[in-house]
Design an enzyme around this catalytic site. Structure first.
Site, PDB file in Angstrom:
ATOM      1  N   HIS A   1       0.886  -1.156   0.000  1.00  0.00           N
ATOM      2  CA  HIS A   1       0.000   0.000   0.000  1.00  0.00           C
ATOM      3  C   HIS A   1       0.930   1.214   0.000  1.00  0.00           C
ATOM      4  O   HIS A   1       1.335   1.695   1.054  1.00  0.00           O
ATOM      5  CB  HIS A   1      -0.911  -0.012   1.227  1.00  0.00           C
ATOM      6  N   THR A   2       1.255   1.673  -1.194  1.00  0.00           N
ATOM      7  CA  THR A   2       2.332   2.656  -1.324  1.00  0.00           C
ATOM      8  C   THR A   2       2.019   3.983  -0.649  1.00  0.00           C
ATOM      9  O   THR A   2       2.932   4.669  -0.185  1.00  0.00           O
ATOM     10  CB  THR A   2       2.660   2.900  -2.808  1.00  0.00           C
ATOM     11  N   CYS A   3       0.736   4.350  -0.592  1.00  0.00           N
ATOM     12  CA  CYS A   3       0.377   5.625   0.046  1.00  0.00           C
ATOM     13  C   CYS A   3       0.716   5.614   1.530  1.00  0.00           C
ATOM     14  O   CYS A   3       0.973   6.660   2.130  1.00  0.00           O
ATOM     15  CB  CYS A   3      -1.105   5.915  -0.136  1.00  0.00           C
ATOM     16  N   PHE A   4       0.692   4.419   2.127  1.00  0.00           N
ATOM     17  CA  PHE A   4       0.970   4.297   3.554  1.00  0.00           C
ATOM     18  C   PHE A   4       2.354   3.712   3.821  1.00  0.00           C
ATOM     19  O   PHE A   4       2.692   3.418   4.983  1.00  0.00           O
ATOM     20  CB  PHE A   4      -0.089   3.406   4.216  1.00  0.00           C
ATOM     21  N   TYR A   5       3.159   3.524   2.757  1.00  0.00           N
ATOM     22  CA  TYR A   5       4.496   2.952   2.908  1.00  0.00           C
ATOM     23  C   TYR A   5       4.419   1.598   3.613  1.00  0.00           C
ATOM     24  O   TYR A   5       5.225   1.282   4.480  1.00  0.00           O
ATOM     25  CB  TYR A   5       5.426   3.883   3.677  1.00  0.00           C
TER      26      TYR A   5
END
Length: 319
Positions: free
Chosen positions: A283-287
């Site tokens: 989940h790239t937005c949340f690293y």
């Protein structure tokens, strides 16, 4: 601006225009090596030769627009002004100004306006660029070219569902460039009836180092026979594989100069309850990097190897 490196650098000429500074001959050396060389030859040419009008130059510049060529005067009446030893310096200055300033002034103005909108006060734009060296701005925009540090990566990662002492996390981070020395992995190498007294190899015994060397040699020998290449996963990755993993995990291509500490937030490894056959997800937005508790390092390594192939790890974005 938002702690996101964009992987670009500014050309020196463009940087000077944004700063409202004059563009000199030396500034165009990298931007246009051919024009730089030509201008240098004009300035260094023998005075008698250039005064003889051997070059046939006037104060004009030929440009190409939409497939057609046209002649532009560098100053009023430029067509009738010959270049000589007295005015060649002015000719070079006007040529550079037209090539790198006047001809693209409209495009630069639009970019400058967009950049000014980011600043809290658009009047600070010239001051902003004048207070920086080009190299400083490049570091801010592009990020660091230094090889990704696993220790720095680990120090800025937290866990949800896992503990730092869990085997999966140890496998993930441990920095080794060969087969690892985790005692628990002896069971991956030796069958139960192999006669190796695993539990007797205690690090508290006086003969630990001698015993460890013997066990180490046995493990190495058996690994070569079994053709197993067991690595602590991230520590054993190439620099390029680490970059792909970072991009898969965060969509960040370039770390800031401060390393992981300069990112907008900490990274997270999340434990899922999915099947062990599932590949890691992110989940790239949340690293956040998510994966189930793989039962063996070999399985975990294989799954991470798949997502760190460039065409897989970067398939959802532009690498």
């Amino acid at each position: 601006m938002h702690k996101v490196q964009v992987g670009i650098v500014f050309d020196r000429v463009f940087f000077l225009q944004l700063a409202g500074a004059l563009v000199s001959l030396e500034d165009i050396r990298d931007a246009d090596p051919f024009l730089y060389k030509s201008c240098k030859e004009i300035l260094e040419m023998d005075a008698e030769m250039i005064d003889s009008d051997a070059l046939g130059l006037t104060f004009v510049h030929e440009v190409e627009e939409l497939g057609s060529r046209k002649t532009v005067e560098l100053c009023t009446g430029g067509k009738s002004i010959s270049v000589n030893s007295q005015n060649r310096g002015k000719y070079v200055d006007l040529l550079i100004e037209h090539r790198f300033v006047t001809s693209i002034s409209e495009q630069v103005a639009h970019f400058a306006q967009g950049f000014a909108d980011i600043l809290c006060n658009s009047r600070l734009q010239n001051f902003f660029f004048k207070s920086l060296e080009l190299e400083d701005l490049d570091w801010m925009l592009y990020g660091s070219e230094i090889t990704i540090s696993v220790e720095d990566w680990k120090a800025h990662t937290e866990y949800n569902g896992y503990r730092e002492t869990d085997p999966q996390i140890i496998w993930f981070w441990k920095v080794e460039n060969g087969y690892h020395r985790l005692f628990t992995l002896v069971y991956l190498v030796f069958p139960k009836d192999a006669g190796v007294g695993f539990k007797t190899w205690s690090i508290s015994t006086p003969y630990y180092h001698q015993q460890y060397m013997i066990l180490d040699s046995i493990i190495a020998f058996n690994l070569s026979l079994m053709n197993l290449k067991i690595f602590q996963i991230v520590g054993g990755m190439s620099a390029e594989q680490r970059k792909v993993l970072l991009f898969f995990w965060t969509s960040v291509k370039y770390l800031p100069v401060e390393g992981f500490g300069g990112l907008a937030s900490r990274l997270c490894i999340y434990k899922t309850s999915e099947s062990h056959n599932r590949l890691p997800s992110s989940h790239t937005c949340f690293y956040r990097l998510s994966f189930p508790p793989y039962p063996s390092l070999v399985l975990m390594q294989d799954h991470l190897r798949i997502i760190t192939q460039e065409h897989v790890g970067c398939g959802f974005g532009t690498w």
